[in-house]
Design a protein around this motif. Structure first.
Motif, PDB file in Angstrom:
ATOM      1  N   PRO A  62       0.809  -1.232   0.000  1.00  0.00           N
ATOM      2  CA  PRO A  62       0.000   0.000   0.000  1.00  0.00           C
ATOM      3  C   PRO A  62       0.835   1.271   0.000  1.00  0.00           C
ATOM      4  N   THR A  63       2.138   1.138   0.257  1.00  0.00           N
ATOM      5  CA  THR A  63       3.012   2.312   0.325  1.00  0.00           C
ATOM      6  C   THR A  63       3.643   2.659  -1.018  1.00  0.00           C
ATOM      7  N   LEU A  64       3.428   1.834  -2.042  1.00  0.00           N
ATOM      8  CA  LEU A  64       4.042   2.093  -3.343  1.00  0.00           C
ATOM      9  C   LEU A  64       3.438   3.332  -3.999  1.00  0.00           C
ATOM     10  N   LYS A  65       4.259   4.034  -4.769  1.00  0.00           N
ATOM     11  CA  LYS A  65       3.811   5.248  -5.441  1.00  0.00           C
ATOM     12  C   LYS A  65       2.835   4.930  -6.569  1.00  0.00           C
ATOM     13  N   HIS A  66       3.107   3.847  -7.308  1.00  0.00           N
ATOM     14  CA  HIS A  66       2.269   3.486  -8.447  1.00  0.00           C
ATOM     15  C   HIS A  66       1.469   2.222  -8.140  1.00  0.00           C
ATOM     16  N   HIS A  67       0.170   2.274  -8.382  1.00  0.00           N
ATOM     17  CA  HIS A  67      -0.740   1.127  -8.235  1.00  0.00           C
ATOM     18  C   HIS A  67      -0.672   0.470  -6.849  1.00  0.00           C
ATOM     19  N   PRO A  68      -0.707   1.243  -5.774  1.00  0.00           N
ATOM     20  CA  PRO A  68      -0.658   0.628  -4.439  1.00  0.00           C
ATOM     21  C   PRO A  68      -1.869  -0.260  -4.191  1.00  0.00           C
ATOM     22  N   GLY A  69      -1.623  -1.404  -3.599  1.00  0.00           N
ATOM     23  CA  GLY A  69      -2.699  -2.308  -3.210  1.00  0.00           C
ATOM     24  C   GLY A  69      -3.339  -3.092  -4.335  1.00  0.00           C
TER      25      GLY A  69
END
Length: 202
Positions: A62-69
């Protein structure tokens, strides 16, 4: 079972097929002919279980910049050190889910898929040793899970939904499994595999 599913996958890959796109269901979108797509590779990893074949998918951190979760195949963009999209897919699978290359038997590639984020993604179809125990890289992967291959090869499981994106309504494929909402590029690439394996279900 592994030998038989390999034969079925090989026959499916031998069939003709066109590249796919996130825009397949949005005929009104006009793409510029001079656009430059960045190459990427994802690993469609199939493994055998006593109850049948499964395919491995991840839930992105969920912490990713692109396409979290979002639900995705292991994979990513082709780096300078990668010889091709297959090498990128294998490298990313090592990094994201701890998959050693010596536990992977690459069968071949599906036609590339163009994403709305400007990537040309090559799905790399492979068999994975049933003894493999995935280990998620916490910075990138929140969860690794298995979906019965029969589920994502059943075209009746796919549906078309839509939402507003950048001011327009965009339609996309979905193929939910339990609590996992598989949609967008991942669902479209699975749909392409399902189309090829219409008479090769496991």
């Amino acid at each position: 079972m592994t030998i038989e599913i390999r034969r079925r996958l090989e026959r499916a890959l031998a069939k003709s097929g066109a590249p796919s796109s996130d825009y397949d269901l949005n005929a009104d979108v006009k793409l510029p002919s001079e656009r430059r797509l960045r190459p990427a590779g994802v690993l469609a990893a199939v493994s055998s279980r006593p109850t049948g074949s499964v395919i491995l998918l991840t839930k992105r951190a969920p912490t990713l910049k692109h396409h979290p979760g979002q639900i995705a195949f292991p994979g990513g963009k082709v780096d300078d050190g990668d010889t091709d999209p297959s090498a990128a897919a294998l490298r990313e699978a090592r990094e994201e889910i701890g998959l050693p290359s010596d536990m992977v038997d690459v069968i071949g590639c599906l036609p590339p898929h163009e994403t709305v984020t400007g990537f040309q993604v090559t799905p790399v179809l492979a068999l994975v040793d049933p003894l493999f125990k995935p280990i998620p890289e916490p910075g990138e992967v929140a969860e690794i899970f298995e979906v019965p291959l029969a589920h994502v090869l059943d075209r009746d499981r796919f549906s078309i939904q839509s939402r507003r994106w950048r001011g327009t309504r965009r339609a996309y494929y979905t193929v939910p499994w339990g609590p996992y909402y598989i949609w967008g590029a991942t669902a479209r690439m699975l749909c392409a595999l399902a189309d090829r394996m219409a008479d090769e279900t496991d």
